[in-house]
Every structure is written in C-alpha cells, then in structure tokens.
Design a protein around this motif. Structure first.
Motif, PDB file in Angstrom:
ATOM      1  N   SER A 434       0.828  -1.213   0.000  1.00  0.00           N
ATOM      2  CA  SER A 434       0.000   0.000   0.000  1.00  0.00           C
ATOM      3  C   SER A 434       0.854   1.251   0.000  1.00  0.00           C
ATOM      4  O   SER A 434       0.469   2.264   0.568  1.00  0.00           O
ATOM      5  N   SER A 435       2.012   1.188  -0.612  1.00  0.00           N
ATOM      6  CA  SER A 435       2.879   2.366  -0.540  1.00  0.00           C
ATOM      7  C   SER A 435       2.355   3.463  -1.461  1.00  0.00           C
ATOM      8  O   SER A 435       1.645   3.193  -2.414  1.00  0.00           O
ATOM      9  N   PRO A 436       2.696   4.710  -1.173  1.00  0.00           N
ATOM     10  CA  PRO A 436       2.166   5.817  -1.967  1.00  0.00           C
ATOM     11  C   PRO A 436       2.700   5.846  -3.406  1.00  0.00           C
ATOM     12  O   PRO A 436       2.101   6.465  -4.264  1.00  0.00           O
ATOM     13  N   SER A 437       3.827   5.190  -3.646  1.00  0.00           N
ATOM     14  CA  SER A 437       4.358   5.173  -5.009  1.00  0.00           C
ATOM     15  C   SER A 437       5.268   3.965  -5.142  1.00  0.00           C
ATOM     16  O   SER A 437       5.512   3.247  -4.166  1.00  0.00           O
ATOM     17  N   VAL A 438       5.792   3.787  -6.343  1.00  0.00           N
ATOM     18  CA  VAL A 438       6.699   2.659  -6.589  1.00  0.00           C
ATOM     19  C   VAL A 438       8.009   2.822  -5.816  1.00  0.00           C
ATOM     20  O   VAL A 438       8.815   1.885  -5.750  1.00  0.00           O
ATOM     21  N   LEU A 443      13.003   5.897   1.176  1.00  0.00           N
ATOM     22  CA  LEU A 443      14.083   5.636   0.226  1.00  0.00           C
ATOM     23  C   LEU A 443      15.284   5.041   0.945  1.00  0.00           C
ATOM     24  O   LEU A 443      15.614   5.455   2.056  1.00  0.00           O
ATOM     25  N   PRO A 444      15.976   4.112   0.294  1.00  0.00           N
ATOM     26  CA  PRO A 444      17.142   3.490   0.930  1.00  0.00           C
ATOM     27  C   PRO A 444      18.213   4.492   1.340  1.00  0.00           C
ATOM     28  O   PRO A 444      18.977   4.232   2.258  1.00  0.00           O
ATOM     29  N   ALA A 445      18.240   5.646   0.670  1.00  0.00           N
ATOM     30  CA  ALA A 445      19.316   6.603   0.937  1.00  0.00           C
ATOM     31  C   ALA A 445      18.907   7.708   1.896  1.00  0.00           C
ATOM     32  O   ALA A 445      19.666   8.656   2.112  1.00  0.00           O
ATOM     33  N   HIS A 446      17.731   7.608   2.506  1.00  0.00           N
ATOM     34  CA  HIS A 446      17.274   8.710   3.369  1.00  0.00           C
ATOM     35  C   HIS A 446      18.177   8.878   4.577  1.00  0.00           C
ATOM     36  O   HIS A 446      18.409   7.929   5.328  1.00  0.00           O
ATOM     37  N   SER A 447      18.664  10.093   4.737  1.00  0.00           N
ATOM     38  CA  SER A 447      19.559  10.369   5.861  1.00  0.00           C
ATOM     39  C   SER A 447      19.001  11.544   6.642  1.00  0.00           C
ATOM     40  O   SER A 447      19.037  12.675   6.176  1.00  0.00           O
ATOM     41  N   ALA A 459      19.119   6.176   7.339  1.00  0.00           N
ATOM     42  CA  ALA A 459      18.150   5.531   8.234  1.00  0.00           C
ATOM     43  C   ALA A 459      16.788   5.659   7.560  1.00  0.00           C
ATOM     44  O   ALA A 459      15.985   6.517   7.906  1.00  0.00           O
ATOM     45  N   PRO A 460      16.549   4.810   6.541  1.00  0.00           N
ATOM     46  CA  PRO A 460      15.369   4.986   5.691  1.00  0.00           C
ATOM     47  C   PRO A 460      14.057   5.131   6.459  1.00  0.00           C
ATOM     48  O   PRO A 460      13.226   5.972   6.107  1.00  0.00           O
ATOM     49  N   GLU A 461      13.883   4.313   7.508  1.00  0.00           N
ATOM     50  CA  GLU A 461      12.582   4.280   8.179  1.00  0.00           C
ATOM     51  C   GLU A 461      12.265   5.588   8.891  1.00  0.00           C
ATOM     52  O   GLU A 461      11.111   5.857   9.219  1.00  0.00           O
ATOM     53  N   PHE A 462      13.271   6.430   9.086  1.00  0.00           N
ATOM     54  CA  PHE A 462      12.975   7.726   9.699  1.00  0.00           C
ATOM     55  C   PHE A 462      12.194   8.644   8.765  1.00  0.00           C
ATOM     56  O   PHE A 462      11.617   9.636   9.202  1.00  0.00           O
TER      57      PHE A 462
END
Lengths: 566, 459
Positions: A434-438, A443-447, A459-462
C-alpha cells in the motif's frame, strides 16, 4: 555427561515451531561388557546468551517470536533453524482469500456489508492472518522485504477491487523468495498486477500514424528500482566514479526507450486472451502478442544488441538476461536486503560478502536468493556490528506492530487474525502493498538531517517517523497492550484479537524477572542499565501485577531501545 | 493540569520583532540581513507538490486555432476537446490565447480577477541549453533528468548538480532562525510528512495531520488526571535516558520533540479563531483547511515567517491521462479557491503566496492514453500579492519541429526553477545578498543585484 551437540541436532525435529527431541543412540562402551543403556540427560536449557542470539535472529528473520519460539530456536540452533525454514513449504495467501470469497458468496457477511464491500478487505485479511500465524516465518518476512523493492501498491483502483490481484502478486513473491533472482525478475515483469501498476499491460509498439510510442514506465523502474539502480556500483555497494569524480549513470533516457520497446505486446493471460483486453486476469502471467510487439533491433545495456526478428518472448528473455547479468545487481539488491532485515548501514565489506554470494563466486550459481538470505542473516556483522553507536535499523512500523502481536501470543475468538490495516496505515503511514508510489514508503538513501547525516548514516525508516507518526506508534502500542484493541476488522462478523500477557503477569511479582524475560523477547538482551533503572523505578510503584506487566510491556515497546533494532 | 502558556500577542512589526532576535541569529552573522528581513510583518509560502509529474500541457492548453491544432496533432489521444476548455482572460504579450482544463473553473476566475498567475514551462536547469547540445550529450544537465526521485528532489532542493538533503525552504528557515518565538515549533510546517523542501541545516519540518488539531498527543500524557501524571512520569523518565546509539538518540529526540511541540501547538490553535470558511472534504482541501487554521494561529505561535508543504500524490499518468486528470484537477482548483477565501477571512491574503511544483511536465506525445516523463511544466501561483491574470515566462509554441524538443515532445524549460523560487524568496523577504545562499544556482539565470525582479509576478 554432556550430550553431544551434533547428536541433538540430528535427532531433533522442528514441527510447526515446536521442538520434538528424539533420544540419541545409546552411549558408547567397551567391547567387553555392554553397560546398561544410560538415558540421555535432558538437553540443557539454552543459556541466556543463546536465547538472546536467537531472539536477535528472530527480529531479523521473522515478524517476531514469543518466548517459546525463541527458546525452541535456541534449542535447535540458529543455523539448523534456518535450514528448516528454507525447507518448509510455502504458506500462500490465496487460500485465505478463496475461503473468504466462498464465505461471502454464501451470504455470510451480507448483514454486515452496509457501507463497504468486504471483498476489498480480503487481500489485507490474507496478509495479516498469514503474517501472524504462518510457520514459514522466514519466507513471509523475506517476501515482505521483496515487496518493498519490487513494489506494487493498492493505490490503483484496479488492484483494490479484485482481492486476487495483489494476493497473487504476493504469492509470487513468496514462491520466489528462496529461489533464483532471475525467476523473480521474470515473474515480476510478467505479473498482471505489475502490468497495471507500471502500465506495461497492453503497451503497444510505436505508431507513427497516431504519433504514439511505447510506455516507458516499467522500463525505467525495472532498471532504477528492481535490478541495477541509477549508478554503476562497485561490488561493495560504493559508487564508481568517472575521471571527474562523478558517479556514472547506468542508463540514459535512450536506454529507457529501448527497454520500453522490449516490454510491448503484453496483455492478460488466461483462456481466450487477446491483446487490448481490458478485463484483468490475475491468476495467470501476462502473455505476449507479437503483432503488437515493437519490431526491429534494440540496443540494451553494456553494448547488447537484440537482433530484429525475434519473438516478443525472446526479447523479454534477452531484456531480463541483460539486467540480471549486470554487475550492479548483487550489491544493489544485496544491500537493500541487508537494510530491510538487519542494519541500515552495513559496512562495505558486509555488502561485498553478500554480493559475492549473489554472484555465485563459490557456488557457481548466480542469483541464488536462498544463499543470499543466509549470507545476510549469518554474516558476522549481523550479530556483531563493528560500530555499535552507528549500527542498527529503526524497525519499520508494520514489522514492529506485527511483532507485538506475535511476541505476546495474541489470540483470536474465531481463530483468524484479520485486520483491514486501515487504522495502522493511516496513523503509521505504512501497510504492505500500500505504498504511496513505486518508491516504497521510504528511500534506501534517506539520511535524517542532524547527527545522522553529519555521520553520513542513512536511516530509511525515519522518513516516515514524523511528530505525528511517532506519537501514533506510541499510542498503537498503548491501545493494544493497555486497551485491548489490536486489529480493526469489523466485529462481528469477524473475531476479536487480544494479546496474551499472562506469562508476564505470572512473573510480574518479581520486577527483575519480568524485565529479564522481556529483555530476551523484546530486546534480545540489549536492555541497558539506565533504561532498566528508568522502567524499574516505575514498575515498583505499581502494585497490581496485571497493570505492572502491561506497563513494563508498554514502556519497552515504545522505548527508543526497542524502536531501533541493533 | 496543563500549564496554559501565556502568549505574548506576538507581533511581527519592526522593533518588536527585532527584540526577539536570538543570539543564535547574531552568531550566524546575519543580524543585518535578519533585521532587514523582519521589516515586512508576516509572510508565508505555501508549497504544493503535485507528486509524480503533472501533465500540465493538459492543464494549460493553447487556444488559438493554429496552436490548438498543433496541440491536438502532437498529443493524439491525449488531447482535450477545444470546446470544453475554459479560456483564460486576456492574451499574452505575444498575442496568444490559452485555456484551462475543463475542471478548473475556480482557477479560471482567480486568473480573471488578477489573483493567480501561470508560470509557463518551468523546469530544472543547470544552465541554458539547446536541443542540439542536449541530444549530442555536450550539455550540462540536471542529474537524473526525467527520473522521479531526482527531479522531485531537485524541485525541493533547487540544486540540480548534486544530491543534497536540504531544501530551499529549509535554507530559508535557517536564514530566519530566531525570527519566530523559540517554542519548539519549526517555521516550516508540513501536511505532507517528511520532505526535502523544508529540511535545512538547523531546521526540520514540523509534520502535522489534517485531522483535529493537527498534532497528536501521547494517550493520557499529562491530561490532568492522576493516571495522566503517572503516564507523563513514565514517559519522561524513559526518554531522559541518554542513548549512545545515534539512531536511538534520534528516535528519542523525535518522540520528546513531538510531545513538547504538541502541547504548544494545540494550545496555540485552540487559543486562536478558527476560520469559518468552508472546505470540501477531499484530502487536498482538508490539508489547506489545516494550513489556514495554523496561519490563523500565527500570533499565538509567535510566527512572523512560515512555510507550509502540502503534497498531492498520484500524478504519474503513464496511463489514462484524461480520466485521471478529470478527477484530480478539479480538486486542486476547488481547494485553491477555498484556501483563498479562508485567507481573506483571516486577513492575510496579501501575506501568503501559494505555488505549485511537480517533478516535471510530461511528454507531449502519447504512449496510448498516457504520457511519459517530461521536463518543463506549467504551474500556478496564487495570492494577494501576486500580479495575476498573466502567463509568466514563455509558453512554447508547440510544433512537431520545435527547436525546444529533445524527443517525444519533451521541451527544454524556458524558465528555471531558480528564477521561479527566487521571486518567491525575495518576496518572502530574503535580501539580494542572501539570495544565493537560499538558491545556490540562481546566478546562472538571474543577477540578484539587478534590482529588477526575476520574473515579475509578485509585488
């Protein structure tokens, strides 16, 4: 006499999560006189260290385990447990949906479907029930990780209204979780749910008269997200750079247009199928109609020229091969699997070890996902992060929520663990498929800016941990542990799910025993002295043992110590 | 008992505002600039991100016979019928006529009333380029052109030759650090969750929801009951534990911050008058309703400068452009009108500028009822300070042989995002000297010292 550990492994069977230990063969003796058979000493209870090691693996490899499951895993041993999991048959989601569809057709829910057709819940019911109850816990967790890489989502109407659309897709991920990555990539490419989601079903070849061109959507994302990523990678996941120190793109818009040609001519399968059919068939892969497939030569990556005159199926095979054999796939996919299961910031060496397994350096088989998963979970770094201050991962909301249900032996009044999931999706901003987009939920690179980005940590889950969702997660735990509200399926006609904390109430008279047990199950031994003292100080002020146990569970589950898995 | 904070009736007039300048602003060496920046009372920017790449050539359509014919020929099965389009009042300086998508009657009226302007063919650029240079590979182009992840980022960071984690709204907030009362509520408020636009070096967004008072409390925490006190104690003591792991420390900080901010935020909203203007129930309108509520509470929040971020997803129309936009564009048009009415009621319409953004426009050519990733796109800017009723920039002449076409009807942008954002930033109060700290690439397109506005759509 110490029991031979090897003996114990050979003779123990893991059945449905319960350990059945068979007696080992009789002890040895001299040739002169057979001594009376000595009954084997009972297997020693696992040590706390062993329990913690199994609890850590449970956190990385499953949706969570209660104390009994952790103990059983520790008795078996982590690697034999993995072996048994790899050998276990798949628990598919489709049978749950079939059963619900049958029940609905028989009129069972008609009195309750005033405002909404329960049909649209069934995909979600199937996911939740299996995630909570299925025994092939590793496969279910890996399929979920794959669903966050090979993303399809129900934010498209055609994928909501038919419960088989995403159920069949997820069963395909389950089927491929321990198989070969090439098969996974092929099945994803040909799955009708993906054909709808990334619009390559009924994708036509170029039409000069009408000035239309092949749809580029799937072609772009299959490269960017499902196989090779945006930039050329070294085997340890680091970026290759050109003479100017710049990263090197793996493809340009030109290659996207060439790949777009490869994915033309596909439509729904099933009996009597034809190109242009607008009625989705979800239980069969898409099939090729050469008349609508782009003719001519196509130029793919790394100089591959796909000759003109092939069938569309041959073209698809060539496209899949071109992607599958790209050197990026091992580090690109391997690193993400590490991030989904173990840690957000693996060392380059860890990534390389996993990528080499993907490449088949030792086994000779490229793309063996079972070997890759084993490598991810059993790597030395999975249990011993080199820099503890920088290690770990923020548990994603769905895994955290499901773990709470599994760790605390949830029961259901009708034996089913049905959840629409709309509540958690709304307040935690995550729900399977159910993610908002593909691009998944994060994102794996979220910092996160601040200390983490200063330390170059991701830390993607943040990315979905906002002032709102973090308060909501705290309250979701509160509602479940203290309020008895766990799942949101309509009741009636579906049952009620509650947590069973009785084992914890039973030891709550001894605050330290309560915390010790929770430390194993929830924190795999990581409860710090300071956190322990903070929680303990509150617990000793609670006389009622039920309330004391609930408070201990609540505080641990909402703590930063638990939120981040290390 | 929740301590009712007494709000100082915070005013953004010069003199009072400078008294609130914190030492941190002085430390940043921006005292002179900040003092200048506080001259203009309250200002707010409302950024609307249409995520996925809005097919804006079907939002703003050429309406002259010849250009409409080109449009219809190129767009094939994507073309809207000319008779259904909503004509925009007036003509461009070049004498051209344009019209809106049939579902945007409210925007048509706002345009006619001079409150809304259309930004034509805006996109990411490092420097001016031509089609030959693009096709030959010699042009310096934005990273990941046509890729969602890069382009949606670059519309937020305004940096197209690097992948950075700070947006220009975050840099604005860094610059204005200390202008708002220091109460733990960020200058940057998001209805769209975590976002790049509002991330700065010392700023993160404060994410709220469109429901209730926007900020969620921890159940029972400090609710006035005895249990509430106990709940507060247990959570406070848990979060007071120092954490050596960086991810845990970040988590603890966020949870602590959420709890502390919620109390301030909800008090401020409840102490302020909620606008009575009606908003329809859709998520976009409801997000703007909440933004209006927060703006109405700006004095209680002690805010002189704010940015807001609203995200609307689902614009990646590789399929069914016509059907999808028919459902989605009317919601945007209606929401903008409802928001405008609320801002007028609050009395801040000239102090709030609302603007759209999107990853990119889309290919003029069709893939069979859908379009693919493009580049330049058209956007909307609305507010009491906007010199509306005009198409700003250069709406390209559509042609099969356009010199701007780099393939599939993807046209090189004729206005860079830097120019678009520069006009918004200058209006917000950023001085010419500080402009390139907010928009690092602006000098490729605009000289802040020129004294003339970049595009001329904001008073």
């Amino acid at each position: 006499m110490a029991i031979s550990v090897r003996c114990l492994f050979r003779r123990s069977l893991l059945i449905g999560g319960l350990l059945v230990v068979g007696a080992c063969g009789g002890g040895g003796g001299s040739a002169d006189r057979q001594p009376a058979p000595v009954p084997p000493a009972p297997a020693p209870a696992p040590t706390t260290a062993e329990l913690n090691a199994s609890s850590l693996l449970a956190a990385q490899a499953t949706f969570g385990m209660p104390y009994e499951g952790i103990e059983a895993m520790a008795r078996t041993g982590n690697e034999p447990w993995l072996d048994a999991q790899f050998a276990m048959p798949v628990t598919r989601h489709t049978p749950i949906v079939n059963d619900l569809v049958t029940r609905r057709s028989a009129g069972e829910f008609s009195n309750f479907e005033q405002d909404i057709e329960f049909l649209i819940f069934f995909r979600r019911f199937g996911w939740w029930h299996n995630t909570i109850t299925a025994d092939d816990v590793l496969r279910q967790r890996v399929a979920f990780a794959l669903s966050e890489i090979m993303v399809v989502s129900d934010n498209v109407d055609a994928l909501i209204i038919n419960p088989y659309a995403l159920t069949n897709y997820y069963d395909m991920l389950l089927r491929n979780s321990f198989g070969n990555f090439r098969d996974l990539l092929t099945d994803v490419t040909l799955h009708p749910a993906m054909g709808i989601y990334l619009s390559h079903v009924n994708n036509r070849k170029s039409d000069a008269v009408n000035n239309t061109f092949p749809d580029e959507n799937f072609a772009r994302e299959v490269m960017q997200l499902f196989s090779i990523g945006l930039f050329e990678l070294n085997i340890d996941g680091s970026l290759q750079t050109d003479g100017n120190g710049q990263p090197i793109p793996t493809y340009s818009n030109t290659e996207i247009r060439e790949f777009a040609k490869m994915f033309t001519g596909l439509s729904y399968g099933g009996p009597g199928s034809s190109f242009g059919n607008q009625n989705p068939v979800f239980q069969a892969p898409m099939v090729m109609f050469d008349a609508f497939h782009e003719p001519g030569e196509k130029r793919l990556l790394n100089g591959l020229v796909v000759p003109a005159g092939q069938t569309g199926d041959q073209d698809i095979e060539a496209a899949i091969d071109n992607l599958f054999n790209h050197p990026n796939v091992g580090p690109f996919i391997g690193k993400q699997l590490i991030q989904r299961l173990v840690t957000s910031n693996p060392s380059p060496e860890y990534v390389e070890r996993v990528a080499r397994v993907f490449n088949g350096d030792v086994s000779g088989v490229r793309g063996d996902l079972q070997a890759v998963i084993r490598a991810v979970l059993l790597d030395v770094e999975a249990s011993n992060p080199p820099t503890p201050a920088n290690g770990g991962k923020l548990r994603e909301p769905i895994v955290r929520y499901a773990a709470m249900i599994r760790q605390f032996n949830a029961t259901s009044t009708d034996g089913f663990f049905f959840n629409t999931g709309y509540y958690v999706q709304n307040v935690l901003r995550q729900h399977p498929l159910s993610s908002p987009s593909v691009f998944n939920f994060f994102l794996p690179a979220h910092s996160p800016s601040g200390e983490l980005s200063d330390a170059s940590l991701v830390a993607p889950e943040f990315q979905i941990t906002t002032s709102t969702t973090i308060a909501n997660m705290t309250n979701v735990v509160d509602f479940a542990v203290n309020g008895g509200f766990v799942m949101d399926a309509p009741d009636p006609p579906f049952g009620t799910v509650t947590l069973d904390m009785s084992d914890y109430v039973a030891v709550a008279g001894d605050v330290d025993a309560l915390l010790d047990r929770l430390n194993i199950v929830v924190l795999h031994g990581g409860l710090s002295d300071a956190t322990r003292a903070a929680i303990r100080g509150v617990l000793v002020d609670i006389a009622d043992l039920q309330f004391r146990a609930q408070t201990a569970i609540y505080l641990l589950l909402v703590s930063p110590d638990y939120a981040v898995q290390t | 008992m929740i301590n009712r904070r007494r709000f100082l009736g915070h005013s953004c007039k010069l003199g009072v505002a400078s008294a609130t300048l914190s030492s941190s602003v002085l430390q940043l060496g921006l005292a002179r600039e900040a003092a200048a920046a506080t001259q203009q009372g309250y200002r707010a920017l409302v950024c609307i991100l249409l995520a996925g790449g809005n097919d804006s050539y079907n939002m703003v359509v050429p309406n002259d016979v010849d250009q409409y014919a080109e449009y219809a020929g190129i767009r094939s099965d994507l073309a809207l019928e000319q008779a259904t389009l909503l004509p925009l009042a007036g003509t461009t300086p070049a004498g051209r006529n344009y019209a809106l998508h049939p579902g945007m009657a409210e925007v048509q009226q706002l345009y006619a009333d001079g409150e809304l302007g259309i930004m034509a063919n805006v996109g990411t650029l490092l420097e001016a380029v031509d089609a030959q240079a693009v096709e030959s590979g010699s042009a310096r182009l934005p990273l990941g052109l046509h890729s969602h992840s890069d382009q949606i980022a670059q519309w937020q960071t305004a940096v197209s030759d690097d992948r950075i984690a700070q947006g220009w709204g975050g840099r604005l907030a860094d610059l204005y650090d200390g202008v708002n009362v220091a109460n733990g509520i960020s200058m940057n408020i998001s209805l769209g969750g975590t976002n790049l636009f509002q991330s700065g070096n010392s700023t993160v967004e404060y994410a709220i929801s469109a429901e209730d008072d926007g900020a969620t409390s921890i159940n029972a925490y400090d609710d006035g009951s005895e249990f509430g006190d106990f709940r507060k104690r247990m959570i406070d003591e848990l979060l007071a534990v120092p954490q050596s792991n960086l991810l845990r420390r970040e988590y603890a900080g966020r949870l602590r911050g959420s709890i502390d901010a919620q109390a301030v935020f909800v008090d401020a909203l409840q102490a302020s008058v909620t606008p009575s203007a009606l908003f329809s129930p859709g998520p976009f309108s409801q997000s703007l309703r909440q933004v209006a509520r927060v703006i109405a509470a700006r004095d209680a929040l002690g805010a002189c400068r704010q940015t807001f971020f609203v995200q609307v997803g689902g614009w990646d129309h590789h399929d069914e452009v016509l059907d999808n936009q028919a459902g989605m564009l009317p919601a945007i048009s209606l929401g903008l009108k409802e928001f405008r009415d609320a801002l007028i009621e609050i009395g801040v319409y000239s102090d709030v500028t609302t603007f759209t953004t999107s990853d990119f426009g889309r290919t003029l050519t069709s893939n069979g009822k859908g379009s693919d990733h493009g580049w330049g796109g058209h956007h909307l800017v609305m507010g009491g300070s906007v010199t509306g009723g005009q198409i700003v920039g250069d709406y390209p002449l559509l042609s099969m042989n356009s010199p701007l076409d780099v393939g599939r009807g993807i046209y090189i942008p004729t206005t860079s995002v830097d120019e678009y954002f520069a006009e918004l930033a200058l209006w917000f109060g950023v001085s010419a000297g500080d402009l390139d700290s907010v928009l690092p690439n602006v000098r490729s397109f605009y000289s802040p010292e020129s004294g003339t506005p970049p595009l001329g759509f904001l008073a």
